[in-house]
Design a protein around this motif. Structure first.
Motif, mmCIF file in Angstrom:
data_model
loop_
_atom_site.group_PDB
_atom_site.id
_atom_site.type_symbol
_atom_site.label_atom_id
_atom_site.label_comp_id
_atom_site.label_asym_id
_atom_site.label_seq_id
_atom_site.Cartn_x
_atom_site.Cartn_y
_atom_site.Cartn_z
ATOM 1 N N THR A 71 -1.581 -1.416 3.041
ATOM 2 C CA THR A 71 -2.606 -1.654 2.032
ATOM 3 C C THR A 71 -3.204 -3.042 2.229
ATOM 4 O O THR A 71 -2.540 -3.960 2.700
ATOM 5 N N GLU A 72 -4.472 -3.195 1.843
ATOM 6 C CA GLU A 72 -5.108 -4.504 1.982
ATOM 7 C C GLU A 72 -4.431 -5.551 1.099
ATOM 8 O O GLU A 72 -4.407 -6.734 1.436
ATOM 9 N N SER A 73 -3.867 -5.109 -0.027
ATOM 10 C CA SER A 73 -3.131 -6.025 -0.897
ATOM 11 C C SER A 73 -1.757 -6.372 -0.334
ATOM 12 O O SER A 73 -1.055 -7.215 -0.893
ATOM 13 N N ILE A 125 -2.910 7.898 -1.372
ATOM 14 C CA ILE A 125 -2.198 7.183 -2.431
ATOM 15 C C ILE A 125 -2.275 5.681 -2.189
ATOM 16 O O ILE A 125 -2.525 4.883 -3.109
ATOM 17 N N MET A 126 -2.083 5.250 -0.951
ATOM 18 C CA MET A 126 -2.170 3.825 -0.620
ATOM 19 C C MET A 126 -3.571 3.297 -0.903
ATOM 20 O O MET A 126 -3.736 2.212 -1.485
ATOM 21 N N ASP A 174 -12.369 1.130 6.767
ATOM 22 C CA ASP A 174 -12.111 -0.055 5.953
ATOM 23 C C ASP A 174 -11.349 0.381 4.707
ATOM 24 O O ASP A 174 -11.168 1.564 4.454
ATOM 25 N N GLY A 175 -10.886 -0.590 3.945
ATOM 26 C CA GLY A 175 -10.148 -0.304 2.723
ATOM 27 C C GLY A 175 -8.663 -0.082 2.925
ATOM 28 O O GLY A 175 -7.899 0.051 1.959
ATOM 29 N N LEU A 176 -8.231 -0.034 4.195
ATOM 30 C CA LEU A 176 -6.823 0.182 4.516
ATOM 31 C C LEU A 176 -6.564 -0.407 5.899
ATOM 32 O O LEU A 176 -7.274 -0.092 6.853
ATOM 33 N N HIS A 177 -5.593 -1.301 5.983
ATOM 34 C CA HIS A 177 -5.240 -1.831 7.297
ATOM 35 C C HIS A 177 -4.601 -0.735 8.153
ATOM 36 O O HIS A 177 -3.720 -0.016 7.686
#
Length: 272
Positions: A9-11, A30-31, A49-52
Motif C-alpha cells: 500500500t502507498e501508506s 482490499i489494499m 498507480d495507487g498501489l506500490h
C-alpha cells in the motif's frame, strides 16, 4: 533478484506477496480500498498507480527499504493445490482472456498438437471431455516444471512455495500466511494487525474474481478430475505446497486445510 510479485500500500500499512490463482484480485482491491476509500476501477493487476508494485520501477526503492527494515506487516495467501491447478486450466487454457485472445498466443495450439488437449473450440464454448483434457494438461504442467520443456513453467501453475520463497530468500519475513478457503478469517487477522487510512468491512467486500467467465464451467466436482496417476503427478509437482501449507494430498475432494502453517518452518525451508 529484488522482490518480484510484491505489492505494498502507498501508506505502507501492509506488504503482500502475490500468488497467482489465490484470491490476488480481491486482496489487491482490499489494499487499494484501505488507502483510498474506493476500489480500483478495473482489474487491479492493471493498476499503474495507487498501489506500490515491484513491477513499477518507482516502487522498487520504497519496497526494498520497507522489506529490509521489516517496516510493514507482510503476508501472502495460498490455495489447495488441486483446486488451484484445475482453476488454472479452465481460466488460462480453456478461457478467452480479457484481450479477446487465447492466453500466451500459441500455447493452446501447442497443447492441442503435442498433448491432445481440447478446449471447447475457438470460442471456448463447445463441448469437450474436460476430464481427459485436464489430465493431459497436467502432464504438460509437470513437464514444464520438472524439465522446463516444451517451455518454462507459467506463474499460474508453478508451485506456490516457489512464488513465496523469493521474498524469504531476499531477506523478507512473513507475519502471516492465510488460506483462500478460509479467506475472511485470515484476512480479518491481517486487518486486525495493521492500521489503514480507511476502515475495511470484510463482509461488504465483493469477490473480485477477474478470471470468472473466461472459460467453460467446470462440469464435475474437483475430485473427478484426479485419478491415481494425476494425483501422483500433482504430488510430484506440489509436494512442498501440501507439506508447508497443511493441505490434504490423499483426498482431492477436501479443499480445506488439515494442518496448521508453521511460519518458522516456512522460512527455514524457503530460505536460499
Amino acid at each position: 533478484m529484488g522482490y518480484p510479485g510484491i505489492w505494498m500500500t502507498e501508506s505502507e500499512s501492509v506488504i503482500y506477496r502475490v500468488v497467482p490463482k489465490c484470491a490476488c484480485s480481491t486482496i489487491g482491491q482490499i489494499m487499494f480500498y484501505s488507502d483510498h476509500g474506493r476500489f480500483f476501477d478495473g482489474d487491479i493487476h492493471d493498476a499503474k498507480d495507487g498501489l506500490h508494485k515491484w513491477a513499477r520501477p518507482e516502487s522498487q526503492d520504497p519496497i526494498t527499504r520497507n522489506v529490509q527494515e521489516h517496516g510493514s506487516y507482510a503476508f501472502t495467501c495460498v490455495r489447495n493445490p488441486y483446486s488451484r491447478i484445475l482453476s488454472s486450466f479452465f481460466d488460462k487454457i480453456c478461457g478467452i482472456q480479457r484481450n479477446g485472445k487465447r492466453y500466451r498466443g500459441n500455447l493452446v495450439p501447442l497443447l492441442t498438437y503435442k498433448y491432445g488437449v481440447e478446449v471447447g473450440g475457438d470460442d471456448g464454448k463447445g463441448e469437450f471431455d474436460q476430464i481427459r483434457s485436464f489430465r493431459r494438461f497436467l502432464l504438460f504442467a509437470r513437464d514444464t516444471i520438472r524439465w522446463r520443456r516444451p517451455m518454462d513453467p507459467d506463474i499460474h501453475w508453478s508451485a506456490m512455495s516457489g512464488h513465496i520463497s523469493t521474498f524469504v530468500a531476499n531477506g523478507g519475513t512473513y507475519d502471516r500466511i492465510i488460506w483462500t478457503e478460509r479467506f475472511n478469517e485470515g484476512m480479518a487477522q491481517v486487518l486486525d494487525a495493521i492500521e489503514t487510512p480507511h476502515a475495511v468491512v470484510l463482509d461488504d467486500i465483493p469477490r473480485f474474481n477477474e478470471s470468472e467467465g473466461h472459460g467453460p464451467k467446470r462440469a464435475h466436482p474437483v475430485e473427478a478430475y484426479f485419478d491415481d496417476l494425476s494425483m501422483h503427478l500433482v504430488y510430484e509437482i506440489y509436494k512442498r505446497d501440501f507439506d508447508l501449507f497443511g493441505y490434504d494430498f490423499e483426498d482431492p475432494s477436501n479443499r480445506q486445510p488439515v494442518g496448521e502453517i508453521d511460519l518458522d518452518e516456512v522460512h527455514a525451508q524457503l530460505t536460499g
